[in-house]
Design a protein around this motif. Structure first.
Motif, PDB file in Angstrom:
ATOM      1  N   ALA A  48     -26.262  28.424  10.056  1.00 41.46           N
ATOM      2  CA  ALA A  48     -25.161  27.684  10.691  1.00 41.46           C
ATOM      3  C   ALA A  48     -24.155  28.664  11.281  1.00 41.46           C
ATOM      4  O   ALA A  48     -23.978  29.767  10.771  1.00 41.46           O
ATOM      5  CB  ALA A  48     -24.454  26.802   9.662  1.00 41.46           C
ATOM      6  N   ARG A  49     -23.558  28.229  12.360  1.00 39.33           N
ATOM      7  CA  ARG A  49     -22.433  28.973  12.943  1.00 39.33           C
ATOM      8  C   ARG A  49     -21.258  28.020  12.993  1.00 39.33           C
ATOM      9  O   ARG A  49     -21.428  26.865  13.413  1.00 39.33           O
ATOM     10  CB  ARG A  49     -22.752  29.359  14.384  1.00 39.33           C
ATOM     11  N   GLY A  50     -20.094  28.510  12.597  1.00 36.74           N
ATOM     12  CA  GLY A  50     -18.906  27.661  12.574  1.00 36.74           C
ATOM     13  C   GLY A  50     -18.691  26.942  13.898  1.00 36.74           C
ATOM     14  O   GLY A  50     -18.464  25.729  13.947  1.00 36.74           O
ATOM     15  N   THR A  79     -16.587  37.177  12.560  1.00 40.60           N
ATOM     16  CA  THR A  79     -18.046  37.128  12.423  1.00 40.60           C
ATOM     17  C   THR A  79     -18.520  38.215  11.464  1.00 40.60           C
ATOM     18  O   THR A  79     -17.742  39.071  11.009  1.00 40.60           O
ATOM     19  CB  THR A  79     -18.735  37.374  13.776  1.00 40.60           C
ATOM     20  N   THR A  80     -19.806  38.195  11.220  1.00 40.66           N
ATOM     21  CA  THR A  80     -20.374  39.195  10.312  1.00 40.66           C
ATOM     22  C   THR A  80     -20.439  40.577  10.966  1.00 40.66           C
ATOM     23  O   THR A  80     -20.624  41.561  10.274  1.00 40.66           O
ATOM     24  CB  THR A  80     -21.767  38.759   9.821  1.00 40.66           C
ATOM     25  N   ASP A  81     -20.278  40.661  12.300  1.00 41.92           N
ATOM     26  CA  ASP A  81     -20.158  41.994  12.916  1.00 41.92           C
ATOM     27  C   ASP A  81     -18.877  42.663  12.430  1.00 41.92           C
ATOM     28  O   ASP A  81     -18.855  43.858  12.105  1.00 41.92           O
ATOM     29  CB  ASP A  81     -20.119  41.883  14.448  1.00 41.92           C
ATOM     30  N   GLY A 119     -19.790  37.368   4.893  1.00 38.73           N
ATOM     31  CA  GLY A 119     -18.926  38.000   5.890  1.00 38.73           C
ATOM     32  C   GLY A 119     -17.706  38.625   5.274  1.00 38.73           C
ATOM     33  O   GLY A 119     -17.787  39.315   4.250  1.00 38.73           O
ATOM     34  N   THR A 120     -16.556  38.351   5.877  1.00 42.60           N
ATOM     35  CA  THR A 120     -15.292  38.888   5.349  1.00 42.60           C
ATOM     36  C   THR A 120     -14.712  37.969   4.280  1.00 42.60           C
ATOM     37  O   THR A 120     -13.747  38.320   3.619  1.00 42.60           O
ATOM     38  CB  THR A 120     -14.244  38.971   6.480  1.00 42.60           C
ATOM     39  N   GLY A 121     -15.287  36.761   4.175  1.00 40.04           N
ATOM     40  CA  GLY A 121     -14.704  35.758   3.272  1.00 40.04           C
ATOM     41  C   GLY A 121     -13.656  34.911   3.970  1.00 40.04           C
ATOM     42  O   GLY A 121     -13.147  33.945   3.401  1.00 40.04           O
ATOM     43  N   ASP A 122     -13.331  35.265   5.209  1.00 35.58           N
ATOM     44  CA  ASP A 122     -12.313  34.523   5.956  1.00 35.58           C
ATOM     45  C   ASP A 122     -12.892  33.943   7.239  1.00 35.58           C
ATOM     46  O   ASP A 122     -13.742  34.572   7.878  1.00 35.58           O
ATOM     47  CB  ASP A 122     -11.145  35.448   6.323  1.00 35.58           C
ATOM     48  N   PRO A 123     -12.405  32.738   7.606  1.00 35.43           N
ATOM     49  CA  PRO A 123     -12.908  32.101   8.829  1.00 35.43           C
ATOM     50  C   PRO A 123     -12.420  32.800  10.093  1.00 35.43           C
ATOM     51  O   PRO A 123     -11.541  33.661  10.030  1.00 35.43           O
ATOM     52  CB  PRO A 123     -12.328  30.686   8.733  1.00 35.43           C
ATOM     53  N   GLY A 164     -16.137  24.640   9.152  1.00 39.28           N
ATOM     54  CA  GLY A 164     -17.344  25.095   9.856  1.00 39.28           C
ATOM     55  C   GLY A 164     -17.629  26.559   9.559  1.00 39.28           C
ATOM     56  O   GLY A 164     -18.773  26.942   9.280  1.00 39.28           O
ATOM     57  N   HIS A 165     -16.592  27.372   9.590  1.00 42.82           N
ATOM     58  CA  HIS A 165     -16.793  28.804   9.327  1.00 42.82           C
ATOM     59  C   HIS A 165     -17.193  29.034   7.866  1.00 42.82           C
ATOM     60  O   HIS A 165     -17.978  29.940   7.570  1.00 42.82           O
ATOM     61  CB  HIS A 165     -15.531  29.588   9.672  1.00 42.82           C
ATOM     62  N   ILE A 166     -16.652  28.229   6.974  1.00 44.58           N
ATOM     63  CA  ILE A 166     -17.042  28.389   5.561  1.00 44.58           C
ATOM     64  C   ILE A 166     -18.531  28.056   5.403  1.00 44.58           C
ATOM     65  O   ILE A 166     -19.277  28.766   4.720  1.00 44.58           O
ATOM     66  CB  ILE A 166     -16.140  27.531   4.640  1.00 44.58           C
ATOM     67  N   SER A 171     -28.681  40.309  11.868  1.00 46.74           N
ATOM     68  CA  SER A 171     -28.216  38.979  12.267  1.00 46.74           C
ATOM     69  C   SER A 171     -29.137  37.905  11.723  1.00 46.74           C
ATOM     70  O   SER A 171     -30.336  38.141  11.540  1.00 46.74           O
ATOM     71  CB  SER A 171     -28.219  38.852  13.788  1.00 46.74           C
ATOM     72  N   GLY A 172     -28.562  36.713  11.556  1.00 43.83           N
ATOM     73  CA  GLY A 172     -29.374  35.583  11.133  1.00 43.83           C
ATOM     74  C   GLY A 172     -30.474  35.295  12.145  1.00 43.83           C
ATOM     75  O   GLY A 172     -31.580  34.891  11.788  1.00 43.83           O
ATOM     76  N   GLU A 173     -30.145  35.539  13.393  1.00 42.26           N
ATOM     77  CA  GLU A 173     -31.090  35.306  14.486  1.00 42.26           C
ATOM     78  C   GLU A 173     -32.451  35.963  14.224  1.00 42.26           C
ATOM     79  O   GLU A 173     -33.488  35.386  14.532  1.00 42.26           O
ATOM     80  CB  GLU A 173     -30.446  35.910  15.740  1.00 42.26           C
TER      81      GLU A 173
HETATM   82  N1  UDP Z   1     -18.254  33.651   9.497  1.00 42.02           N
HETATM   83  C1  UDP Z   1     -16.894  33.584   9.179  1.00 42.02           C
HETATM   84  N2  UDP Z   1     -16.293  34.716   8.713  1.00 42.02           N
HETATM   85  C2  UDP Z   1     -16.929  35.900   8.573  1.00 42.02           C
HETATM   86  C3  UDP Z   1     -18.296  35.950   8.926  1.00 42.02           C
HETATM   87  C4  UDP Z   1     -18.924  34.817   9.377  1.00 42.02           C
HETATM   88  O1  UDP Z   1     -16.264  32.543   9.297  1.00 42.02           O
HETATM   89  O2  UDP Z   1     -16.301  36.882   8.152  1.00 42.02           O
HETATM   90  C5  UDP Z   1     -18.937  32.416   9.900  1.00 42.02           C
HETATM   91  C6  UDP Z   1     -18.810  32.104  11.389  1.00 42.02           C
HETATM   92  O3  UDP Z   1     -18.679  30.712  11.537  1.00 42.02           O
HETATM   93  C7  UDP Z   1     -20.156  32.569  11.921  1.00 42.02           C
HETATM   94  C8  UDP Z   1     -21.100  32.268  10.789  1.00 42.02           C
HETATM   95  O4  UDP Z   1     -20.324  32.513   9.611  1.00 42.02           O
HETATM   96  O5  UDP Z   1     -20.515  31.868  13.090  1.00 42.02           O
HETATM   97  C9  UDP Z   1     -22.357  33.100  10.768  1.00 42.02           C
HETATM   98  O6  UDP Z   1     -22.051  34.452  10.962  1.00 42.02           O
HETATM   99  P1  UDP Z   1     -22.446  35.225  12.314  1.00 42.02           P
HETATM  100  O7  UDP Z   1     -22.279  34.323  13.484  1.00 42.02           O
HETATM  101  O8  UDP Z   1     -21.707  36.506  12.336  1.00 42.02           O
HETATM  102  O9  UDP Z   1     -23.981  35.479  12.050  1.00 42.02           O
HETATM  103  P2  UDP Z   1     -25.034  36.244  12.971  1.00 42.02           P
HETATM  104  O10 UDP Z   1     -24.687  35.980  14.421  1.00 42.02           O
HETATM  105  O11 UDP Z   1     -24.931  37.685  12.665  1.00 42.02           O
HETATM  106  O12 UDP Z   1     -26.339  35.678  12.550  1.00 42.02           O
END
Ligand code: UDP
Length: 235
Positions: free
Chosen positions: A56-58, A137-139, A130-134, A69-71, A13-15
């Motif tokens: 950033a998180r969308g 999440t990256t999970d 991620g998946t490339g789509d809004p 935001g998701h992009i 995770s980015g965290e």
């Molecule tokens: N995101 C998205 N589509 C994806 C993966 C990520 O739109 O397939 C965006 C979404 O806004 C997400 C942000 O990218 O909040 C960062 O990803 P994520 O929150 O999964 O990161 P993590 O919590 O693992 O740091």
């Protein structure tokens, strides 16, 4: 230490990649690159999905339409991917960066066949954007990429040792759960790993190990099944 899983997908995770000094914590990148290098030397074939929450998180950008935001969030994961690749290469670990939003000259497009081949010959493949789509999440990306490269397990690097029946950071009495089926995980509404991601893993029989990753050797212990909580993995 013998490996329980040879081919694995690590979700970082980015965290855990950001620090007090800013969104990109040099120490964290160096640490994870070292962990990945050690696992590779022990014979593991690894792919990595990087999150982007440190950038950033969308959902945390209310001044933008959600799709944009998701992009932005996905592009944040690409920054992490570029930095992780650099740290891996610096440690002598061959690494490829594939992005679901390809940026020519920076990251190649996602190609599961090429990724599998590279992993088989000792390279670490980092999947970004991620998946490339809004709206996901990256999970979810971690589970999809794991299935695409035929990884045997998703290893979710976490700040907590695994799964609990309550939030361990708020409730010191929370009970550690070494193992749950996908169904139990979903029914309990647990969120260490996104519910949507676990649902896809369930449909495809893919186990997910949640483990505390910030100690040297933790990744190897996770790969050996000696650390963390396992979702699925029956039989
Ligand atoms: N995101 C998205 N589509 C994806 C993966 C990520 O739109 O397939 C965006 C979404 O806004 C997400 C942000 O990218 O909040 C960062 O990803 P994520 O929150 O999964 O990161 P993590 O919590 O693992 O740091």
């Amino acid at each position: 230490m013998s490996l329980r899983w040879k081919r694995a997908l690590l979700k970082i995770s980015g965290e855990v990649l950001g620090g007090k000094e800013g969104p990109l914590d040099e120490g964290a990148f160096s640490f994870y690159a070292g962990e990945i290098g050690r696992a590779r030397e022990a014979g593991a074939e690894l792919a990595v999905v990087v999150g982007g929450g440190n950038v950033a998180r969308g959902a945390a950008l209310p001044f933008l339409p959600q799709t944009s935001g998701h992009i932005v969030g996905m592009l944040g994961t690409l920054l992490n991917g570029v930095v992780l690749r650099e740290f891996l290469l610096r440690k002598g670990v061959p690494a490829l960066l594939m992005s679901a939003l390809p940026v020519a000259g920076v990251a190649e497009p996602v190609d599961p066949w090429r990724a599998k081949e590279a992993m088989g010959s000792g390279s670490v493949v980092i999947f970004a954007a991620g998946t490339g789509d809004p709206y996901v999440t990256t999970d979810t990306a971690a589970v999809i990429r794991a299935l695409s490269v035929e990884a045997e397990v998703v290893l979710k690097a976490s700040k907590v040792p695994g799964l609990y029946d309550d939030d361990p950071l708020r409730n010191p009495e929370a009970k550690f759960l070494p193992r749950l089926s996908h169904r139990e995980y979903l029914a309990r509404g647990l969120r260490v790993m996104d519910q949507a991601a676990v649902a896809i893993a369930q449909e495809n029989g893919l186990p997910i190990l949640v483990f505390k990753a910030d100690k040297e050797g933790a990744l190897l212990e996770a790969l050996s099944g000696k650390r963390g909580s396992l979702i699925g993995g029956e039989g």
